[in-house]
Design an enzyme around this catalytic site. Sequence first.
Site, PDB file in Angstrom:
ATOM      1  N   TYR A  34      31.225  -6.784 -13.657  1.00 53.84           N
ATOM      2  CA  TYR A  34      32.258  -7.184 -12.613  1.00 53.84           C
ATOM      3  C   TYR A  34      32.363  -8.746 -12.378  1.00 53.84           C
ATOM      4  O   TYR A  34      33.403  -9.211 -12.386  1.00 53.84           O
ATOM      5  CB  TYR A  34      32.253  -6.180 -11.633  1.00 53.84           C
ATOM      6  CG  TYR A  34      33.425  -6.489 -10.570  1.00 53.84           C
ATOM      7  CD1 TYR A  34      34.699  -6.033 -10.902  1.00 53.84           C
ATOM      8  CD2 TYR A  34      33.354  -6.949  -9.310  1.00 53.84           C
ATOM      9  CE1 TYR A  34      35.776  -6.259  -9.941  1.00 53.84           C
ATOM     10  CE2 TYR A  34      34.187  -7.048  -8.557  1.00 53.84           C
ATOM     11  CZ  TYR A  34      35.527  -6.650  -8.718  1.00 53.84           C
ATOM     12  OH  TYR A  34      36.347  -6.819  -7.688  1.00 53.84           O
ATOM     13  N   THR A  90      40.995  -0.606  -0.717  1.00 57.91           N
ATOM     14  CA  THR A  90      41.682  -0.130  -1.813  1.00 57.91           C
ATOM     15  C   THR A  90      40.681   0.733  -2.625  1.00 57.91           C
ATOM     16  O   THR A  90      39.674   1.317  -2.499  1.00 57.91           O
ATOM     17  CB  THR A  90      42.279  -1.078  -2.618  1.00 57.91           C
ATOM     18  OG1 THR A  90      41.215  -2.085  -3.591  1.00 57.91           O
ATOM     19  CG2 THR A  90      43.016  -2.366  -2.195  1.00 57.91           C
TER      20      THR A  90
END
Length: 274
Positions: free
Chosen positions: A154, A191
């Site tokens: 990531y 989120t």
Amino acid sequence: MGYETSRRLASLGMHVIIAGNEEEEGLAAVRKIQQEATEGKVEFMYLDLASMKSVRRFVHRFESRGLPLHVLINNAGVMLVPERLTEDGFELHFGLNYLGHFLLTNLLLDLLKTSGSSISCSRVVTVTSATHYGGCLDLSDLQGRSCYCPHGAYSQSKLALVLFTYHLQRCLQARGDAVTANAVDPGMVDTALYENLCRPAKLAKRPVAKLLFRTPTEGASTAIYAAVSPELEGVGGLYLYNGRKTESSAISYDERLQTQLWMKSCALVGFQKA
């Protein structure tokens, strides 16, 4: 582009295209925004950034509409997923977070150029993350095949986005194109990106998120600023956090690495122009 970013751009009277691979979710967002925003127009178009074929199909469909393109916001992504490959054989973080956006931006670049002008440049806004500060880029193993780590994958994808943004801006500026490219860091936003945390980490995150994480509305603010602020007219090559110019990682300014990644990316996605 995220729901909150789309909603706020539509509220400014813009014609917004929400591109994503969750059609039902995308159409629901369109309906909700249409109820709230009376000035702009919003619609959904299918795009799977984990598929280079889907990216090319989307660009073809979009170009056939004959619409101008003044702002492109690269905001899709996955985070900390177990090791998986895209249909093209790329590691998922690198393929979706970075290569999908790389190809999409390059295929839309001519349209961005013709849509911009000397008094109103088109803008490419790429959403990255503070995790890029800890990212390492191994050009000999961009897919993480030697030793896969979700966090490392990531972070690498987010570093690649910053390197890409800076190289793109250098190319645009050298040619005198009416397009600017900036990278934005929305901060820690509460989120669904965190759904891949392990269960203990998820439980620990909940109270912390309420205190320290930004809301989606707050998180969208820097992308909106980069997309429409008059202060940034004609200004590119920035890393923006909380509406302010910030220094990105030292390695992200390495022009040789930027160029090497760009050329390697062109080869990986089959893009001929450099």
